[in-house]
Design an enzyme around this catalytic site. Sequence first.
Site, PDB file in Angstrom:
ATOM      1  N   CYS A  85       0.846  -1.195   0.000  1.00 57.41           N
ATOM      2  CA  CYS A  85       0.000   0.000   0.000  1.00 57.41           C
ATOM      3  C   CYS A  85       0.882   1.247   0.000  1.00 57.41           C
ATOM      4  O   CYS A  85       1.985   1.245   0.546  1.00 57.41           O
ATOM      5  CB  CYS A  85      -0.917   0.006   1.217  1.00 57.41           C
ATOM      6  SG  CYS A  85      -2.081   1.401   1.200  1.00 57.41           S
TER       7      CYS A  85
ATOM      8  N   ASP B   4       0.361   3.779   1.643  1.00 54.77           N
ATOM      9  CA  ASP B   4       0.281   4.366   2.982  1.00 54.77           C
ATOM     10  C   ASP B   4       1.685   4.689   3.520  1.00 54.77           C
ATOM     11  O   ASP B   4       2.559   3.819   3.533  1.00 54.77           O
ATOM     12  CB  ASP B   4      -0.428   3.358   3.911  1.00 54.77           C
ATOM     13  CG  ASP B   4      -0.813   3.977   5.241  1.00 54.77           C
ATOM     14  OD1 ASP B   4       0.076   4.536   5.923  1.00 54.77           O
ATOM     15  OD2 ASP B   4      -1.999   3.906   5.604  1.00 54.77           O
TER      16      ASP B   4
ATOM     17  N   ARG C   4       2.782   4.923   6.331  1.00 56.49           N
ATOM     18  CA  ARG C   4       3.214   4.202   7.541  1.00 56.49           C
ATOM     19  C   ARG C   4       3.735   2.803   7.244  1.00 56.49           C
ATOM     20  O   ARG C   4       4.113   2.078   8.164  1.00 56.49           O
ATOM     21  CB  ARG C   4       2.027   4.105   8.523  1.00 56.49           C
ATOM     22  CG  ARG C   4       1.533   5.458   8.991  1.00 56.49           C
ATOM     23  CD  ARG C   4       0.188   5.350   9.638  1.00 56.49           C
ATOM     24  NE  ARG C   4      -0.846   4.910   8.691  1.00 56.49           N
ATOM     25  CZ  ARG C   4      -2.126   4.711   9.007  1.00 56.49           C
ATOM     26  NH1 ARG C   4      -2.527   4.892  10.252  1.00 56.49           N
ATOM     27  NH2 ARG C   4      -2.995   4.320   8.100  1.00 56.49           N
TER      28      ARG C   4
ATOM     29  N   HIS D 181      -2.235  -4.051   4.893  1.00 60.74           N
ATOM     30  CA  HIS D 181      -2.109  -3.668   6.308  1.00 60.74           C
ATOM     31  C   HIS D 181      -3.478  -3.424   6.911  1.00 60.74           C
ATOM     32  O   HIS D 181      -4.407  -2.998   6.229  1.00 60.74           O
ATOM     33  CB  HIS D 181      -1.211  -2.431   6.458  1.00 60.74           C
ATOM     34  CG  HIS D 181      -1.786  -1.179   5.855  1.00 60.74           C
ATOM     35  ND1 HIS D 181      -2.404  -0.207   6.607  1.00 60.74           N
ATOM     36  CD2 HIS D 181      -1.866  -0.755   4.581  1.00 60.74           C
ATOM     37  CE1 HIS D 181      -2.810   0.771   5.817  1.00 60.74           C
ATOM     38  NE2 HIS D 181      -2.505   0.466   4.573  1.00 60.74           N
TER      39      HIS D 181
ATOM     40  N   CYS E   8      -6.376  -0.120   6.601  1.00 61.10           N
ATOM     41  CA  CYS E   8      -6.078   0.496   5.298  1.00 61.10           C
ATOM     42  C   CYS E   8      -7.199   1.459   4.893  1.00 61.10           C
ATOM     43  O   CYS E   8      -8.366   1.081   4.812  1.00 61.10           O
ATOM     44  CB  CYS E   8      -5.909  -0.600   4.250  1.00 61.10           C
ATOM     45  SG  CYS E   8      -5.485   0.066   2.622  1.00 61.10           S
TER      46      CYS E   8
HETATM   47 CO    CO Z   1      -3.506   1.196   2.897  1.00 65.10          CO
END
Ligand code: CO
Length: 198
Positions: free
Chosen positions: A42, A44, A46, A98, A101
């Site tokens: 992803c 993302d 993090r 994750h 998400c």
């Molecule tokens: Co995500």
Amino acid sequence: MRQLPELFEANRRWSEQQKGRDPLYFERLCGLQRPKYLWIGCADSRVPANTIIGLEPGEVFVHRNIANLVNPDDTNCMAILQYAIDVLAVEHVIVCGHYGCGGIQAAMGPVLESPLEEWLSPLRQLVQQCGSDGEQTGTSNPSRAHWYTLCEKNVASQVAVLESLPVVRAARERGQTLSLHGWIYDLHDGLLRDLRAA
Ligand code: CO
């Protein structure tokens, strides 16, 4: 005036540090790219691939997008797979989702403007399928458990897409070593779990 000076400063320090540890570090990296792993994760912020699996530059080929999707209509992802498998000959393709998400959450919510809506359309289908399986049917405010379950199911679904791709099948037919993995990352403790392990 140079913008974002703090990032350039951090970059300069990092480069110095690497050269301090190993004067030939960049020279060697320039010479060869032979990662064993392709990471599809992803976007993302993090979930940074190299950081969470402790790999250095040169060790993992990375593709990231919202909700770690493998869509045969996505030229970017298909080109990455072709290059990683046919040219780099990676031995492992890891799809890593994750919990928590935002992409999955968005696909559980109201219709958005495109291009985000278009991107999320395979996830809308997954959400619908899971709803019709009798899980949490009719909930207007889906629970966290359902959200997290969908994060796992999405990984499994992307690995299934990978299995069906001609580039993967062709590699296997010619006897190339290639394993597919479905993992999930927990933002709460920074740990990975293999969803395909018994
Ligand atoms: Co995500």
